[in-house]
Design an enzyme around this catalytic site. Structure first.
Site, short mmCIF file in Angstrom:
data_model
loop_
_atom_site.label_atom_id
_atom_site.label_comp_id
_atom_site.label_asym_id
_atom_site.label_seq_id
_atom_site.Cartn_x
_atom_site.Cartn_y
_atom_site.Cartn_z
N LYS A 79 0.83 -1.21 0.00
CA LYS A 79 0.00 0.00 0.00
C LYS A 79 0.87 1.27 0.00
CE LYS A 79 -4.04 1.94 2.40
NZ LYS A 79 -5.06 1.71 3.45
N SER A 154 -9.39 3.06 1.95
CA SER A 154 -8.22 3.57 1.27
C SER A 154 -7.36 2.49 0.62
CB SER A 154 -7.35 4.40 2.23
OG SER A 154 -6.87 3.61 3.30
N SER A 178 -10.88 1.03 5.93
CA SER A 178 -10.06 0.95 4.73
C SER A 178 -9.59 -0.44 4.34
CB SER A 178 -8.84 1.87 4.88
OG SER A 178 -9.24 3.22 4.97
#
Length: 475
Positions: A79, A154, A178
């Site tokens: 990520k 996210s 997220s």
């Protein structure tokens, strides 16, 4: 076609560890698949040089079998909020577009030690704020099931990369939802572990800020458990470590006799787009058919009081992390408006407002602890809307109810996030337009392995991630 890219991560990793597959062959196939499929969704960004990756894969093949780690040779994209040594950590912000990491984040270092090969990053919203992965550095990540829609966030890039079978495992982080929202919107699994299972970075403020955590995503709960077994390592320099757990799930998981509490739309307090509740109820029927006892649960706490506590604590935490950018007028102008609003709120918060928020949080913890005396897991939808158009910033209303903040539309994830409870998003199928949805299974603090076990039993009965996105390029 490289069939091993369709395998569960556990099977792939075992074949790589045992020498039945070469890391070189897996990397060749992975890079070909990313080249073929990533342009449709923009999930993986900052892809590393292919020659360097092939050299790392060939080096991995030289490691003796008895010295190979749990993730030996497995390609993973990290990520974009986390550090991978010598790669950019943009956080989706133009302020960090050229920021090169000097070392790995702690959990990344554990993954590297376990043998993972990092191929690139997965896309995020700016600073991970908002459940829609778009930013001025990398652009927008699109949904594999409908490229006109968002993949969520996210960890949206991670969810889309898993759905497109470009990677077998993905890391994510979850402050609000997220790990769960993009899992639900990409027909995969995202597990938010109990707060402290994956320790925060050494030196990071972690006495007050007990909201966000790192966690795994995969195409099965068993795969999530595999990645978590690498991520979850006690760190004595960080407070609030959770006791070690055995992440090996039973070969055959069962929910027979499991008591499940269904919270629905919280008595109407959390408006839902049409079609979400029926899909979740279909998922509950799967649990019933497998022997679980499912009961409706009346709203156990004031949803608005809970949300305000959450909103205040979140703003306080974000101000602590980002105020240094806000205080510089030049840098402030380059922050998206939602970030500016939230940082300013946190900076203006009084000590008594913060105290009130923590009192509410404490009361909710006591309330939910009582519920867990009757139920092993509590269930909620994972989102209040289906994936929305990619050109939107965020949904401004749901079922005729106006959303008063950029994150109000994700209120349904707050009950678990506020308390740091172990929660997994499991797929529940698709609406008439073919858009995916998921539901959350929430357990008591520290019951992470059991939550994963329940979810794995559900997965065995449903196999939703094998329902592939339509019209994806072959590779």
């Amino acid at each position: 076609m490289a069939e091993f890219l369709e395998w569960d991560a556990g099977k792939l990793a075992a074949a790589l560890r045992g020498g039945d597959l070469s890391a070189e062959a897996v990397m060749v196939a992975t890079l070909a698949r990313v080249e073929a499929r990533n342009p449709a969704v923009n999930a993986i960004v900052d892809l590393r040089d292919s020659e360097v990756l092939m050299a790392e894969a060939r080096t991995a093949d030289l490691v003796p079998v008895d010295a190979r780690g749990a993730l030996h040779g497995v390609p993973i994209a990290v990520k974009a909020l986390a550090d991978v040594k010598d790669m950019r950590t943009t956080q989706g912000s133009p302020l960090f577009a050229n920021a090169i990491a000097e070392s790995d984040s702690a959990f990344v270092a554990r993954m590297r030690d376990a043998g993972a090969i990092f191929i690139g990053k997965t896309n995020v919203p700016e600073f991970g704020l908002g459940s829609h992965s778009y930013n001025p550095v990398h652009g927008v990540t699109l949904n594999p099931y409908d490229a006109s829609r968002t993949a969520g966030g996210s960890s949206g890039g991670a969810g889309a990369a898993l759905a497109m079978n470009m990677v077998a495992l993905a890391d994510g982080s979850d402050m609000m939802g997220s790990l769960r929202n993009p899992a639900g919107w990409n027909n995969v699994y995202g597990f938010r572990p109990s707060w402290g299972v994956v320790p925060k970075e050494v030196g990071a403020e972690s006495f007050w800020q007990q909201l966000s955590t790192i966690g795994p995503m995969g195409r099965s709960p068993r795969d999530c458990a595999l990645l978590l077994s690498v991520m979850a390592e006690a760190e004595p320099r960080v407070p609030f470590n959770m006791p070690a757990q055995d992440w090996t799930l039973p070969e055959a998981c069962s929910v027979a006799g499991t008591r499940v509490g269904w919270l629905g739309d919280w008595g109407g307090a959390m408006p839902m787009e049409d079609g979400i509740l029926p899909l979740c109820e279909d998922g509950l029927d799967v649990l019933r058919e497998a022997g679980a006892v499912v009961e409706d649960v009346a709203p156990p706490f004031d949803a608005e009081v809970m949300f305000q506590s959450w909103s205040d604590l979140r703003a306080f935490a974000l101000a602590g992390e980002l105020a240094v950018l806000f205080e510089d007028e030049t840098k402030r102008a380059r922050l998206k408006s939602a970030a500016q609003w939230e940082i300013k709120r946190g900076m203006q918060m009084s000590a008594m407002e913060l105290h009130h928020a923590t009192r509410v949080r404490s009361n909710w913890f006591a309330t939910v602890a009582k519920l867990f005396e009757a139920y092993e897991v509590l269930v909620l939808p994972v989102a209040q809307v289906f994936p929305f158009p990619a050109e939107w910033e965020w949904p401004k209303e749901i079922a005729g109810v106006e959303m008063d903040t950029y994150h109000r539309w994700m209120q349904v994830v707050v009950p678990a996030s506020l308390l740091g409870l172990p929660t997994i998003s499991v797929p529940v199928g698709f609406n008439a337009a073919g858009l995916p949805m998921g539901m959350q299974m929430i357990g008591a603090k520290g019951t992470d392995a059991r939550v994963l076990e329940i979810a794995e039993a559900y997965h065995a009965a449903t196999q939703w991630p094998h329902k592939r996105p339509p019209h994806i390029p072959n590779a």
